[in-house]
Design a protein around this motif. Structure first.
Motif, PDB file in Angstrom:
ATOM      1  N   GLU A   1      -1.775 -11.360  -3.238  1.00  0.00           N
ATOM      2  CA  GLU A   1      -0.228 -11.334  -3.041  1.00  0.00           C
ATOM      3  C   GLU A   1       0.658 -13.025  -2.596  1.00  0.00           C
TER       4      GLU A   1
ATOM      5  N   PRO B   1      -5.115  -8.375  -0.869  1.00  0.00           N
ATOM      6  CA  PRO B   1      -4.273  -9.267   0.153  1.00  0.00           C
ATOM      7  C   PRO B   1      -3.912 -10.186  -0.531  1.00  0.00           C
ATOM      8  N   GLU B   2      -5.083 -11.238  -1.039  1.00  0.00           N
ATOM      9  CA  GLU B   2      -4.557 -12.483  -1.022  1.00  0.00           C
ATOM     10  C   GLU B   2      -3.973 -12.557  -2.434  1.00  0.00           C
TER      11      GLU B   2
ATOM     12  N   LYS C   1      -1.450  -6.489  -3.842  1.00  0.00           N
ATOM     13  CA  LYS C   1      -1.736  -6.800  -2.655  1.00  0.00           C
ATOM     14  C   LYS C   1      -2.788  -5.225  -2.077  1.00  0.00           C
ATOM     15  N   ASN C   2      -2.491  -3.955  -2.689  1.00  0.00           N
ATOM     16  CA  ASN C   2      -3.784  -3.030  -2.721  1.00  0.00           C
ATOM     17  C   ASN C   2      -4.518  -3.496  -3.053  1.00  0.00           C
TER      18      ASN C   2
END
Length: 406
Positions: free
Chosen positions: A66, A63-64, A59-60
């Motif tokens: 994750e 975001p996609e 995610k860091n």
């Protein structure tokens, strides 16, 4: 209802999803490899990441990433191949995880380590294996060295045991001879008294095993020594008693077969070679190998030669060729002068009914056949002063004259 998207659009959406999933897997693979490498190099105690930690890391990054993690994990489980990421559950005994919901940890199967770390691990591994190899070699060497030490010690104890047996027999024989001259003496000797007379007090503890072996050997192999129990001074003692007639009686009653029986002819210029240039001799007709009995008959041959040359202190080596049909014995002296004396003492003598002949032998040929004689420089002596091979010449005068005349 018609599909609002064309097939090209759907194909493009599917390819974008696959590309996103693979990118997330690449990023996750690198992270897990780094974590495992740090663990292998000793800088971290953690070797894997939980699914939550992996999701937070992706995610860091994006975001996609994750959103496609579960899809990526499901693809890893279905592929059944090693893609560099291993899925683990809470149960350490469960090797293969089937459902995505059971996946709790992610671990790299190919840790990423620096060159320095890899070199250090390889060095430690090689050193460890080399240490095990050296330890094994050291253990084998130690066992072999200990076995060699034990064998040498056994041989030394056996030699000491035989020496002790000879000393005991000499003591008992001497005591028996003394008893024949002095009737007041008892014909037996306490075993402990014999031990105390042969072994000094400071050596008795060290020689205990040798003494016990000598006592057992006499009990099992020596018929001339009988063990009895006698009461001496109010106490019972084990004693030895010599059962053979004394040496003086032996000389009178028994005439040994192997004795020197006089000279067949006297040496002169015709039958005596010039002065010797070599210290070595070859003696013929000292024995017949077919007629000899026992394992130590050759010792009597050596003893007879030393007794015949008792006035010659230059004999340093004697070798009896047990398989020689000519009854050959080889002798080395300190110098050619001593060899000349031995030649004159032995050549043309009768021994056990055979005419002994002697010839000189080159020193290099002698050493080639008997290399152990190279270091022999100590004159040999007869084992006792009885001169058994010489003591019956007077009793055999008639035999000597008849053989000499023949």
């Amino acid at each position: 209802v018609k599909n609002p998207f064309s097939e090209e659009v759907l194909q493009k959406v599917k390819e974008d999803e696959i590309s996103l999933m693979m990118n997330s897997l690449y990023a996750l693979h690198d992270k897990l490899a780094q974590v495992a490498g740090e663990h292998e190099c000793g800088s971290s105690i953690q070797r894997n990441l939980t699914v939550q930690e992996a999701a937070a890391y992706l995610k860091n990054l994006d975001p996609e990433y994750e959103s496609v993690l579960n899809t990526a994990l499901q693809w890893i489980l279905k592929s059944g191949e090693d893609v560099g990421i291993k899925c683990l559950s809470n149960d350490p005994n469960e090797m293969d995880v089937i459902n995505v919901t059971d996946v709790k940890y992610l671990e790299s199967t190919s840790p990423k380590m620096s060159f320095r770390c890899r070199f250090r691990r390889a060095f430690v591994n090689v050193t460890h294996r080399l240490s095990l190899l050296l330890l094994g070699i050291a253990m084998v060497w130690g066992v072999l060295h200990y076995m060699k030490y034990r064998w040498a010690k056994e041989e030394e104890e056996t030699r000491q045991m035989y020496d002790m047996v000879v000393k005991i027999i000499d003591v008992l024989r001497s005591h028996s001879e003394a008893c024949s001259e002095n009737k007041d003496l008892q014909p037996y000797m306490p075993i402990l008294h014999v031990r105390d007379s042969l072994i000094p007090p400071q050596d008795r503890r060290k020689m205990r095993k040798v003494w016990n072996r000598a006592v057992d050997f006499l009990a099992a192999n020596e018929s001339r020594v009988r063990t009895e129990t006698r009461r001496i001074g109010g106490a019972e003692f084990l004693v030895w008693k010599w059962m053979q007639p004394s040496a003086a009686c032996d000389k009178i009653l028994v005439i040994p077969s192997k004795v020197w029986q006089g000279q067949a002819f006297h040496l002169d210029r015709r039958n005596s070679p010039p002065n010797s240039l070599t210290p070595c001799l070859k003696i013929r007709n000292m024995f017949d190998p077919v007629m000899e009995i026992g394992d130590h008959w050759h010792l009597a041959i050596q003893e007879a030669i030393l007794e015949k040359c008792s006035d010659n202190d230059g004999i340093v080596h004697i070798a009896v060729d047990k398989n020689s049909r000519e009854g050959c014995v080889y002798v080395k002296c300190l110098s050619p002068e001593y060899a000349g004396k031995a030649f004159k003492a032995l050549h043309g003598s009768w021994f056990d009914g055979k005419l002994v002949t002697v010839k000189y032998l080159r020193l290099d040929r002698y050493h080639h056949r008997f290399p152990q004689a190279l270091t022999c420089n100590t004159p040999l002596k007869p084992s006792n002063k009885h001169m058994n091979s010489m003591s019956h010449l007077r009793l055999r005068t008639g035999t000597t004259n008849s053989q000499g005349g023949s």
